[in-house]
Motif scaffolding. Structure first.
Motif, PDB file in Angstrom:
ATOM      1  N   TRP A 212       0.774  -0.956  -0.098  1.00 32.88           N
ATOM      2  CA  TRP A 212       0.071   0.070  -0.098  1.00 32.88           C
ATOM      3  C   TRP A 212       0.986   1.225   0.100  1.00 32.88           C
ATOM      4  O   TRP A 212       1.769   1.254   0.835  1.00 32.88           O
ATOM      5  CB  TRP A 212      -0.841   0.089   1.059  1.00 32.88           C
ATOM      6  CG  TRP A 212      -1.733   1.236   1.262  1.00 32.88           C
ATOM      7  CD1 TRP A 212      -3.126   1.436   0.669  1.00 32.88           C
ATOM      8  CD2 TRP A 212      -1.563   2.394   1.822  1.00 32.88           C
ATOM      9  NE1 TRP A 212      -3.681   2.490   1.103  1.00 32.88           N
ATOM     10  CE2 TRP A 212      -2.850   3.164   1.739  1.00 32.88           C
ATOM     11  CE3 TRP A 212      -0.522   2.721   2.713  1.00 32.88           C
ATOM     12  CZ2 TRP A 212      -2.762   4.432   2.320  1.00 32.88           C
ATOM     13  CZ3 TRP A 212      -0.649   4.368   3.442  1.00 32.88           C
ATOM     14  CH2 TRP A 212      -1.684   5.100   2.931  1.00 32.88           C
TER      15      TRP A 212
ATOM     16  N   PRO B  86      -3.793   6.810  -2.541  1.00 32.96           N
ATOM     17  CA  PRO B  86      -3.273   5.421  -2.170  1.00 32.96           C
ATOM     18  C   PRO B  86      -2.987   4.775  -3.399  1.00 32.96           C
ATOM     19  O   PRO B  86      -3.875   4.832  -4.509  1.00 32.96           O
ATOM     20  CB  PRO B  86      -4.166   4.676  -1.250  1.00 32.96           C
ATOM     21  CG  PRO B  86      -5.790   5.179  -1.593  1.00 32.96           C
ATOM     22  CD  PRO B  86      -5.399   6.699  -2.070  1.00 32.96           C
TER      23      PRO B  86
ATOM     24  N   ASN C 254      -2.141   0.485  -4.658  1.00 32.66           N
ATOM     25  CA  ASN C 254      -2.236  -1.066  -3.970  1.00 32.66           C
ATOM     26  C   ASN C 254      -1.457  -1.740  -5.189  1.00 32.66           C
ATOM     27  O   ASN C 254      -1.696  -1.626  -6.343  1.00 32.66           O
ATOM     28  CB  ASN C 254      -3.661  -1.507  -4.185  1.00 32.66           C
ATOM     29  CG  ASN C 254      -4.298  -0.911  -2.813  1.00 32.66           C
ATOM     30  OD1 ASN C 254      -4.014  -1.120  -1.788  1.00 32.66           O
ATOM     31  ND2 ASN C 254      -5.397  -0.155  -3.075  1.00 32.66           N
TER      32      ASN C 254
ATOM     33  N   ASP D  50       2.582  -0.961  -8.371  1.00 32.79           N
ATOM     34  CA  ASP D  50       1.518  -0.403  -7.683  1.00 32.79           C
ATOM     35  C   ASP D  50       1.016   0.508  -8.523  1.00 32.79           C
ATOM     36  O   ASP D  50       1.195   1.090  -9.478  1.00 32.79           O
ATOM     37  CB  ASP D  50       2.109   0.359  -6.479  1.00 32.79           C
ATOM     38  CG  ASP D  50       2.877  -0.462  -5.424  1.00 32.79           C
ATOM     39  OD1 ASP D  50       2.675  -1.271  -4.928  1.00 32.79           O
ATOM     40  OD2 ASP D  50       4.333  -0.200  -5.583  1.00 32.79           O
TER      41      ASP D  50
ATOM     42  N   THR E  40      -3.450   2.426  -9.103  1.00 32.05           N
ATOM     43  CA  THR E  40      -4.780   2.684  -8.931  1.00 32.05           C
ATOM     44  C   THR E  40      -5.453   3.271 -10.269  1.00 32.05           C
ATOM     45  O   THR E  40      -4.835   3.815 -11.057  1.00 32.05           O
ATOM     46  CB  THR E  40      -4.735   4.443  -7.718  1.00 32.05           C
ATOM     47  OG1 THR E  40      -6.232   4.318  -7.569  1.00 32.05           O
ATOM     48  CG2 THR E  40      -4.115   5.235  -8.345  1.00 32.05           C
TER      49      THR E  40
END
Length: 195
Positions: A39, A54, A56, A79, A81
């Protein structure tokens, strides 16, 4: 920034010295491979506020022990989003880093199930993609992480990474200071091998 780079070069230099000693005839040591969930608290280009959101994702890493406490580490992570700042814009941050990890002494417990804290510094590159990347879309830049975590051994060959917390700096062009100060939190599973 200069202090961060000096610490990185010092740790990498120390790892190189230990590797040279290992190659010159010292006994071989174990290593591990880890799969972790991430995260990441990141920020958009400066716009008068934090612009934070954020991401993920996850990462895979491998380490090679160069001594009882020092290890060389390589990590690849992605990572993502798809709705940054409650919009339809996406961001995918891919990083490829290497560096050194230092296992801290277990002051409070010395048994088989003792928590294993570590500190690490990783440097390398990162790639930004998606509408939220703005002027940095599709580009690569310097990235570095400084932090650590705690592993809990379950068996001789498997540990749970209870927590990993890193300051995660990237230097993508954002038409302002070209620096993003991110926080990465992670957890996962570590598999050990022995020689």
């Amino acid at each position: 920034m200069r202090s961060f780079l000096l610490v990185c070069f010092w740790i990498i230099g120390t790892a190189g010295t230990a590797l040279a000693q290992a190659i010159s005839g010292e006994p071989s040591h174990s290593g591990d491979a880890a799969v972790t969930y991430h995260w990441v608290h990141t920020n958009a280009p400066p716009n008068g506020g934090c612009g934070c959101f954020p991401l993920n994702g996850g990462g895979i890493s491998a380490s090679w022990n160069l001594g009882t406490r020092l290890a060389a580490v390589a990590e690849f992570s992605v990572d993502h989003t798809s709705n940054a700042l409650s919009s339809s814009r996406s961001l995918t941050l891919t990083s490829y880093l290497g560096g050194a990890r230092y296992r801290l002494p277990r002051f409070w417990n010395h048994g088989d199930r003792a928590l294993e804290p570590f500190a690490q510094v990783l440097v390398g590159g990162a790639h930004a993609g998606g509408g939220m990347a703005g002027v940095a879309d599709g580009t690569s830049a310097f990235a570095g992480r400084l932090g650590g975590g705690i592993d809990l051994p379950l068996t001789l060959g498997i540990s749970v990474r209870l927590i990993q917390a890193d300051y995660y700096m990237t230097s993508f062009d954002n038409s302002a200071d070209n620096r993003q100060n991110n926080i990465l939190l992670g957890a996962g599973v570590t598999f050990h091998w022995f020689h």
